[in-house]
Design an enzyme around this catalytic site. Sequence first.
Site, PDB file in Angstrom:
ATOM      1  N   HIS A 120       0.815  -1.220   0.000  1.00 16.22           N
ATOM      2  CA  HIS A 120       0.000   0.000   0.000  1.00 16.22           C
ATOM      3  C   HIS A 120       0.848   1.270   0.000  1.00 16.22           C
ATOM      4  O   HIS A 120       1.895   1.349   0.627  1.00 16.22           O
ATOM      5  CB  HIS A 120      -0.915   0.013   1.231  1.00 16.22           C
ATOM      6  N   ASP A 121       0.384   2.249  -0.748  1.00 20.63           N
ATOM      7  CA  ASP A 121       0.951   3.605  -0.752  1.00 20.63           C
ATOM      8  C   ASP A 121       2.373   3.676  -1.297  1.00 20.63           C
ATOM      9  O   ASP A 121       3.060   4.684  -1.090  1.00 20.63           O
ATOM     10  CB  ASP A 121       0.897   4.222   0.651  1.00 20.63           C
ATOM     11  N   GLY A 138       5.075  -1.176   2.821  1.00 22.26           N
ATOM     12  CA  GLY A 138       4.273   0.017   2.598  1.00 22.26           C
ATOM     13  C   GLY A 138       5.095   1.292   2.442  1.00 22.26           C
ATOM     14  O   GLY A 138       6.111   1.482   3.093  1.00 22.26           O
TER      15      GLY A 138
END
Length: 256
Positions: A120-121, A138
């Site tokens: 994520h991200d 992440g």
Amino acid sequence: MNKISPLAFVHPEAKLGENNVIGPFCYIDRNTVIGDENILQNSVTLNYGTRLGSGNEIFPGASISTKPQDLKFKGEDTTCEIGNNNSIRENVTISRGTASRGITVVGSNNLLMENMHVAHDCILGSNLIIGNSTKFAGEVVVDDNAIISATVLAHQFCRVGSYVMIQGGSRFSQDIPPYIIAGREPIRYAGINVVGLRRRGFSNEMIELIHEAYRIIYSEGTREENIQKLRSTLKITPEIEYIIDFIQSSKRGIVR
């Protein structure tokens, strides 16, 4: 006209461009936007929040915009944005964003090899080659034109600079500054990526200037002392300024 296998599922709210090929057993969720001339081989999943550009080829078992593997994720409305002309190989997983950034980004003209993971991200640039089974935690950032070999593990919040070559099997929890080779165990600076820079059109004079910059950076002294020495002794080209900015903005420190 799109060519959609009768064995594929495409949500009626999905937005498709033109001339896409969607193979059998693909699953395209709602709140997905797909550009033109993409090839989805069999058993590809485009989950909620996918934003796929044009000219990409995605291989069997890949899953794009998956739910983040982050216990802080509470179902917020986030996306995963993929650029153009990427080759995303078998079983690659790319998570969508969380409340932190709200988006995961993969640029254009990248090769993401089999079984790698983008958490994520993350923000991945363009013209990257990322090897089999490499895993990004992440909010990892990878600048353009990096080569990251197989089975590399990147700690969350790390950044990788442009034109880097990272040795297969490496693990790192600090930033990898641009233009270098990083490897060995534990991972460390292993010289300038001379072959890669020459292939990308860097002159011998520029390569030597970059090499001299790292001789100063990795000499005795604090980070700020070495940067001041670098500024006072070398010609500050855009390439050298990029190195300086990368190091000064590093929150995790750079590999030694």
